[in-house]
Write a protein that holds these residues in place. Structure first.
Motif: not given
Length: 388
Positions: A188-216
């Motif tokens: 992700l744009s903040d450097g967080t790494k995510v490994w996704l297994n089979s049959e999985t769906k992730l929603k995430f922001p293209v860029a996080f809003k500076e100063g706000s909670t990072r949320q996926v």
């Protein structure tokens, strides 16, 4: 006590995935007599069954080791590592090795029918995903195929968002969907790494809003998170949402399993701190704890667990400890993309221990399970496996 790293190397050794450096590390470690004794005990407890101990072919294991060392140009290591074979010849079985908790005297003498394979089109999964962009368009990501657009690039295995990209305006979301028979990684744009297994769906922001909670949002499926610490983002917290729970972290490694066809959500903490909450309660986890949310009644329990064992799937290894045959087949069905049918419901409850490589042939896996004599026969019809 065996460290998590050595456990990982042993698992990779048993599934023929250990590198030359890892084989060397294992060799040095077992030179200590106490470590060798722990190795023996660990393998016997976790990776052997009485049947396999009776049928064990030490020469076959030697051959496997020789092949492994030849591949890694480490033939000279064989003499020193032969003591593994000498002390563990009655315990080690390469590939998938299962332990049943329902061994009964004389069961292995029962005649077993020959499995029927009509057409085997079942293959191991691979790196693949579908990226859904903010305009609704879909991009197919596949192994060995590159993709690049604006602030995102993929090498066919991992999707990487530009770490310099931050936003002060409204968030823009992408989705990454992993089909059955697939796996993928994302940074992700903040450097967080995510490994996704089979049959999985992730929603995430293209860029996080500076100063706000990072949320996926983990819409469904299983994902392992290595979160970029809040100290690198002006104290901004990181949250993973799901329709039935919320996980809040400060910088940590954890795994969430929330499949749509299961009635529980499992959150396993490897390192750091997390707070898991739902409409009923909130629990704080420490490393090697797992929260289980029952979706039927909303209750949440926290249990001790070997966290490292739970996330070996990110290393290309499936590790099963005390899992039922139904649970094992459910996991494999997502990776190999098949449907499983049990003709005898009692077989679903039989429990095993074992490890297998995600590259193993499904027929080999089924054949070894069949040798326990708890299944009489299996049949493969296109993408369906019938357990008899």
């Amino acid at each position: 006590m065996i460290s998590n790293r050595i456990e990982n190397i042993i698992a990779k050794f048993l599934t023929s995935q250990a590198s030359a450096s890892e084989l060397s590390e294992l060799e040095l470690w077992i030179e200590d007599a106490n470590n060798l004794e722990m190795f023996n005990r660990y393998v016997k407890i976790n990776y052997a069954i009485e049947y396999n101990m009776k049928e064990f072919d030490s020469y076959g294991v030697k051959s496997k080791l020789q092949e492994a060392f030849a591949r890694e140009n480490k033939e000279r290591k064989l003499k020193k590592l032969r003591k593994i074979i000498y002390y563990s010849a009655a315990a080690v079985v390469l590939g998938i090795v299962t332990t049943t908790y329902f061994y009964r005297l004389g069961l292995f003498d029962k005649p077993v029918a020959t499995p029927v394979v009509v057409k085997n089109t079942i293959e191991a999964g691979t790196d693949k995903a579908i990226l859904t962009l903010e305009d609704g368009s879909a991009v197919v990501l596949e192994k060995d195929k590159t993709y690049q657009k604006n602030n995102v690039v993929s090498n066919g295995k991992e999707l990487v968002y530009d770490s310099k990209n931050k936003t002060q305006s409204a968030l823009v979301y992408n989705y990454l969907t992993i089909p059955r028979g697939g796996q993928f990684q994302i940074k992700l744009s903040d450097g967080t790494k995510v490994w996704l297994n089979s049959e999985t769906k992730l929603k995430f922001p293209v860029a996080f809003k500076e100063g706000s909670t990072r949320q996926v949002e983990l819409v469904y499926g299983e994902a392992f998170f290595d979160v970029s610490p809040s100290s690198e983002h002006n104290g901004a917290k990181f949250k993973v949402l799901n329709k039935s729970q919320e996980v809040e972290v400060l910088g940590t490694e954890f795994n969430i399993k929330a499949y749509e066809d299961e009635d529980k959500i499992y959150t396993t903490l490897v390192e750091g701190k997390v707070a898991v909450s739902n409409s009923n309660s909130k629990k704080h986890l420490i490393p090697n704890q797992q929260s289980i949310v029952n979706l039927k009644n909303g209750n949440m329990a926290v249990n001790p667990i070997d966290a490292y064992n739970e996330v070996l799937w990110t290393k290309g290894i499936f590790s099963f400890k005390g899992k039922s045959l139904k649970e094992i087949m459910n996991v494999m069905s997502r990776w190999y993309d098949f449907q499983v049918v049990f003709q005898n419901p009692e077989l679903e409850k039989v429990k095993f221990n074992g490890v297998l490589s995600k590259n193993d042939n499904i027929k080999e896996i089924l054949s070894i399970i069949k040798k326990t004599n708890f299944i009489n026969e299996y049949e493969i019809k296109d993408q369906k496996i019938i357990i008899k």
